[in-house]
Write a protein that holds these residues in place. Sequence first.
Motif, short mmCIF file in Angstrom:
data_model
loop_
_atom_site.label_atom_id
_atom_site.label_comp_id
_atom_site.label_asym_id
_atom_site.label_seq_id
_atom_site.Cartn_x
_atom_site.Cartn_y
_atom_site.Cartn_z
N GLY A 1 6.60 3.10 8.76
CA GLY A 1 5.58 3.87 9.45
C GLY A 1 4.37 4.18 8.60
O GLY A 1 3.23 4.17 9.09
N SER A 2 4.59 4.45 7.31
CA SER A 2 3.47 4.78 6.43
C SER A 2 2.55 3.58 6.21
O SER A 2 1.32 3.70 6.28
CB SER A 2 3.99 5.29 5.09
N PHE A 3 3.14 2.40 5.98
CA PHE A 3 2.31 1.21 5.78
C PHE A 3 1.59 0.83 7.07
O PHE A 3 0.42 0.42 7.04
CB PHE A 3 3.17 0.05 5.28
N GLY B 1 -4.49 -2.55 11.62
CA GLY B 1 -4.80 -3.96 11.79
C GLY B 1 -3.57 -4.84 11.95
O GLY B 1 -2.62 -4.50 12.67
N PHE B 2 -3.58 -5.98 11.24
CA PHE B 2 -2.51 -6.95 11.36
C PHE B 2 -1.18 -6.39 10.86
O PHE B 2 -0.12 -6.63 11.45
CB PHE B 2 -2.87 -8.22 10.58
N ILE B 3 -1.22 -5.64 9.76
CA ILE B 3 0.01 -5.06 9.20
C ILE B 3 0.63 -4.09 10.20
O ILE B 3 1.85 -4.10 10.42
CB ILE B 3 -0.30 -4.36 7.86
N ASP B 4 -0.19 -3.27 10.80
CA ASP B 4 0.30 -2.33 11.80
C ASP B 4 0.92 -3.06 12.99
O ASP B 4 2.02 -2.72 13.44
CB ASP B 4 -0.86 -1.45 12.27
N LYS C 1 5.79 -4.56 15.87
CA LYS C 1 6.58 -5.54 16.60
C LYS C 1 8.04 -5.51 16.12
O LYS C 1 8.97 -5.60 16.93
CB LYS C 1 6.00 -6.94 16.39
N VAL C 2 8.23 -5.38 14.82
CA VAL C 2 9.58 -5.26 14.28
C VAL C 2 10.24 -3.98 14.79
O VAL C 2 11.42 -3.98 15.17
CB VAL C 2 9.54 -5.27 12.74
N ALA D 1 6.15 8.69 11.56
CA ALA D 1 5.41 8.55 10.32
C ALA D 1 4.09 7.82 10.54
O ALA D 1 3.06 8.18 9.96
CB ALA D 1 6.26 7.81 9.29
N ARG D 2 4.10 6.80 11.37
CA ARG D 2 2.87 6.06 11.68
C ARG D 2 1.83 6.96 12.31
O ARG D 2 0.64 6.93 11.93
CB ARG D 2 3.19 4.89 12.61
#
Length: 308
Positions: free
Chosen positions: A128-130, A136-139, A144-145, A188-189
């Motif tokens: 959630g933190s990352f 963007g793409f990482i989010d 999706k995971v 966390a996100r």
Amino acid sequence: MTQTAMEPTSAMSKPAKAASVPDEAAITPAHPATEFVRAFARNQSAILGLVLLALVFALTFLGPVIYPLDPYEMVDMPFAAPGGEYAPLGTDYIGRDILAGIISGGKATLAVGASSALISVVIGILIGSFAGYFGGFIDAALMKVTEFFQILPALLLAMLLVSIFGAKLLTIIIAIGIVSWPQTARLARAEFMRIRKLDYVNAARTAGAKNSYLIFAVILPAALPPLIVAAGLAVGSAILFEAGLSFLGLGDPNVMSWGLIIGQNRNYLLDAWWTVTLPGIAIFITVLGISLVGDGINDALNPKLRRR
């Protein structure tokens, strides 16, 4: 005449100046920890939950000293009713003492709850933190995971893992932790997406702080209060999860737990209600206490609810 006329005026001004001192002291805010303790102590439900947890811990850690009986020892005939001479809370299907099983099983049950919650919270916070910080793409990829794990039935996935790697306590802990993290990740996100836009975070970024420092030293401490509450609730969910796996026959037979007692005696519920009901009550009291304390912490950490 002029001096005598001015004396009362100057004398009246002095008390007014002195009176402002206690007013300033009265509005001085208390330490955050002090405010938290006061708000938590005013919450009667939270205090009740704390009392329930204290009773559970006393039963688990002081019970073996007061009632030192092997939970695997057969002390009476099978299905002896509560109130007997050798087993105050009755016996199970092979004559083992239910009270000894509840006392001994508390440690394993609490260990499963705490360890599984720790695994799920760590995984959830990292993902959630990352996702919330970089966006963007990482989010999109990390969410999706997260959605993939949310779509899969958690109980079936845990059963699959335990069936493949064996019904051992460590396997059960890891399996519960792996299937329980998505909610923490989403929380966390959301917190990171909100906090990363604040001025003090932008100031630290402008000063040249690295992303790792911003995530773990600047944003994460501010996002911890709701995550701490989520971790407490995850402990209760993990305890119920372990009981569900044991009820389905996937508990560790070599480690006594409340869920194992229920699982081994589930076929005899109508004939010997105490074999399932009493450990079930222990689980209910523990989960209720954790839930009440978690709600109390949430209310004490929330400034809007604290002022009520």
